[in-house]
Motif scaffolding. Structure first.
Motif, PDB file in Angstrom:
ATOM      1  N   SER A 338      41.329  30.833  33.175  1.00 37.50           N
ATOM      2  CA  SER A 338      42.421  31.641  34.154  1.00 37.50           C
ATOM      3  C   SER A 338      41.480  31.456  35.691  1.00 37.50           C
ATOM      4  CB  SER A 338      42.470  33.067  33.759  1.00 37.50           C
ATOM      5  OG  SER A 338      41.029  33.536  33.990  1.00 37.50           O
ATOM      6  N   THR A 339      42.332  31.854  36.508  1.00 38.67           N
ATOM      7  CA  THR A 339      41.514  31.706  38.020  1.00 38.67           C
ATOM      8  C   THR A 339      40.285  32.645  38.159  1.00 38.67           C
ATOM      9  OG1 THR A 339      43.146  33.369  38.728  1.00 38.67           O
ATOM     10  CG2 THR A 339      43.698  30.862  39.177  1.00 38.67           C
ATOM     11  N   ASN A 340      40.453  33.782  37.502  1.00 40.65           N
ATOM     12  CA  ASN A 340      39.259  34.705  37.397  1.00 40.65           C
ATOM     13  C   ASN A 340      38.134  34.202  36.626  1.00 40.65           C
ATOM     14  OD1 ASN A 340      40.894  36.728  38.596  1.00 40.65           O
ATOM     15  ND2 ASN A 340      41.430  37.784  36.851  1.00 40.65           N
ATOM     16  N   GLN A 341      38.494  33.418  35.577  1.00 44.49           N
ATOM     17  CA  GLN A 341      36.974  32.638  35.008  1.00 44.49           C
ATOM     18  C   GLN A 341      36.652  31.748  36.077  1.00 44.49           C
ATOM     19  OE1 GLN A 341      39.292  32.198  31.378  1.00 44.49           O
ATOM     20  NE2 GLN A 341      37.543  32.372  30.382  1.00 44.49           N
ATOM     21  N   VAL A 343      36.516  31.845  39.231  1.00 37.35           N
ATOM     22  CA  VAL A 343      35.798  32.535  40.066  1.00 37.35           C
ATOM     23  C   VAL A 343      34.462  32.889  39.645  1.00 37.35           C
ATOM     24  CG1 VAL A 343      35.553  34.730  41.634  1.00 37.35           C
ATOM     25  CG2 VAL A 343      37.671  33.095  41.450  1.00 37.35           C
ATOM     26  N   GLU A 344      34.611  33.539  38.510  1.00 40.99           N
ATOM     27  CA  GLU A 344      33.281  33.864  38.006  1.00 40.99           C
ATOM     28  C   GLU A 344      32.333  32.744  37.486  1.00 40.99           C
ATOM     29  OE1 GLU A 344      31.670  36.119  33.843  1.00 40.99           O
ATOM     30  OE2 GLU A 344      33.842  35.836  34.265  1.00 40.99           O
ATOM     31  N   ASP A 367      31.663  34.530  49.207  1.00 43.92           N
ATOM     32  CA  ASP A 367      32.606  35.315  48.031  1.00 43.92           C
ATOM     33  C   ASP A 367      33.914  34.875  48.501  1.00 43.92           C
ATOM     34  OD1 ASP A 367      30.444  36.072  46.605  1.00 43.92           O
ATOM     35  OD2 ASP A 367      30.755  38.279  46.572  1.00 43.92           O
ATOM     36  N   LYS A 371      36.825  32.688  46.609  1.00 46.08           N
ATOM     37  CA  LYS A 371      38.013  33.055  46.080  1.00 46.08           C
ATOM     38  C   LYS A 371      39.143  32.091  46.798  1.00 46.08           C
ATOM     39  CE  LYS A 371      41.153  36.985  46.083  1.00 46.08           C
ATOM     40  NZ  LYS A 371      41.225  38.332  46.745  1.00 46.08           N
ATOM     41  N   GLU A 375      41.784  29.564  44.788  1.00 46.66           N
ATOM     42  CA  GLU A 375      43.243  29.728  44.949  1.00 46.66           C
ATOM     43  C   GLU A 375      43.810  28.385  45.478  1.00 46.66           C
ATOM     44  OE1 GLU A 375      43.721  32.988  47.717  1.00 46.66           O
ATOM     45  OE2 GLU A 375      43.337  34.446  46.274  1.00 46.66           O
TER      46      GLU A 375
END
Length: 441
Positions: A338-341, A343-344, A367, A371, A375
């Motif tokens: 996922s996009t959250n992963q 970013v992490e 940060d 992000k 994106e």
């Protein structure tokens, strides 16, 4: 963090590969899966009376199967398990179990032996321990008295036979090969010990002359390979290891074979699963990996083999809405990144880059930049980046490297549409395999 480990991680990511060390520093998501699989290893350990277990870890390309396997492998080695990772291919064929056995021996690793096969080391550790116990028990001095040396050899041969018998590995060839291996060590006959350990490990190149010297006939094949595996597990236990993790990667390779070959490969899988289910392989955990097509596709998949599929297929209740992952079942499916992963993991790579190169990348790549970069990347690929995490990390490392050299990297936030189409085309031509994508954005 050890700077050398950090350098290894960055070099691997630049090459689009999974690092072979330090993967725990990069893990993003899949923490529950990691915890569950480590609990599974604890269940099968010899410290817990020894059991057996297996899991099918599957999902689409880019879901992090290989990465999670590397993390689990590191965890297992640090916790004193032996690990063997093999990849199903033209040379390691699932339908020919003897090639799988040989690959397991060649791929064997321990905490103190990670660069090449630890099989010889494990055997020597066991025999050295038995030798010391015999010398202490019988008050022998083989270095000073010839009769003590002869008695030691006789007692050790008997011990080898007794322990292999306990492992249900009683074929004369197995016992004789171990005797010859130790005889070669004691007499300084390196060739004899090499031949013997090679034959035990399934080396098909051992010729007739060598077999005669060892005192064996034939070779490791599908009729006796299981006995050899039992012997290895028992020796690992005697040597103080907690168990053995076997990772059998890219099982989906079987889908390319003819129907009769696929059936035999799936039949071997069924046999292994049955042996594990009956606790016949105490101390062993088998982790199979493959794509979702291997499990879920109606064509050229495990569904062709009713007996195998019936043992691992999802329960009907698992398909009900609202039911989250249930880890205790034979199948463990990973979703795409996922996009959250992203970013992490980008934050973690940035930190490693700063420590390795002794600078403060967050002063330039803050940060908000990460992000926006994620994106931009995901939008450019219609969010298809979820199947290309390695490509993303390669590009993000380029951004970090460029920023470190003083370049203005904000222009890299916009990705050329022509390049996007070229990457998509390469991805389609490669059949969806992320590792085939080799292009600078």
């Amino acid at each position: 963090m050890d700077i050398k480990i950090g350098e290894t991680i960055l070099r691997a990511l630049r090459n689009g590969t999974v690092p072979n060390v330090g993967t725990h520093l990069l893990i993003a998501g899949n923490k529950e899966e990691r915890r569950h699989l480590n609990n599974e290893l604890e269940y099968i350990s010899f410290d817990n009376d020894g059991h057996a277990g297996f899991k099918f870890l599957y999902g689409p390309y880019g879901s992090g199967k290989s990465f999670l396997c590397e993390v689990l492998k590191e965890d297992a080695l640090e916790n004193n398990y032996a690990v063997s990772e093999i990849v199903i291919s033209k040379s390691v064929q699932l339908q020919n179990f003897e090639t799988v056995y040989q690959a397991i021996m060649t791929g064997l690793r321990t905490k103190n032996q990670r660069e090449y096969s630890a099989f010889r080391q494990v055997i020597q550790e066991w025999l050295s321990k038995e030798k010391k116990d015999i010398i202490r028990k019988y008050d022998l001095d083989p270095d000073e008295r010839d009769e003590d040396e002869e008695q030691l050899m006789n007692l050790l041969e008997q011990k080898i036979s007794d322990e292999l018998s306990k492992a249900n590995a009683t074929s004369p060839g197995i016992v004789q090969a171990f005797h010859s291996f130790y005889k070669g060590l004691m007499e300084g006959d390196r060739q004899l010990s090499d031949w013997a350990i090679g034959w035990i490990a399934g080396d098909a190149s051992i010729d007739r002359v060598a077999k005669s010297k060892i005192g064996v006939t034939g070779k490791v094949d599908k009729t006796n390979a299981f006995e050899f595996l039992l012997a290895l597990l028992h020796i690992l236990k005697l040597s103080g290891y907690k168990g053995l993790l076997i990772i059998i990667d890219e099982v989906e390779t079987v889908r390319k074979e003819r129907r009769d070959i696929r059936y035999q490969a799936f039949e071997n899988l069924r046999f292994l699963i049955d042996m594990v289910s009956k606790d016949r392989l105490k101390g062993c955990y088998m982790l199979f990996t493959g794509t979702d097509d291997l499990i879920e596709n109606e064509d050229r998949s495990i569904k062709e083999h009713d007996a195998l599929f019936s043992r691992i297929k999802p329960l009907s209740l698992q398909r009900k809405e609202g039911i989250k992952k249930v880890f205790s079942t034979p199948l463990l499916k990973l979703n795409r990144f996922s996009t959250n992963q992203l970013v992490e993991v980008a934050h973690k790579v940035r930190q490693i880059h700063g420590e390795v190169h002794d600078w403060l990348p967050e002063m330039v790549i803050d940060d908000a930049f990460i992000k926006q970069y994620v994106e931009s990347f995901t939008i450019a690929f219609d969010r298809e980046v979820s199947v290309l995490p390695r490509t993303f990390l390669r590009e993000f490392l380029f951004v970090l490297d460029a920023a470190k050299e003083g370049n203005d990297v904000h222009s890299l936030l916009n990705i050329n549409p022509e390049v996007v189409q070229r990457v998509k085309h390469n991805f389609e031509v490669a059949g969806g395999r992320e590792t085939a994508v080799d292009i600078e954005l």
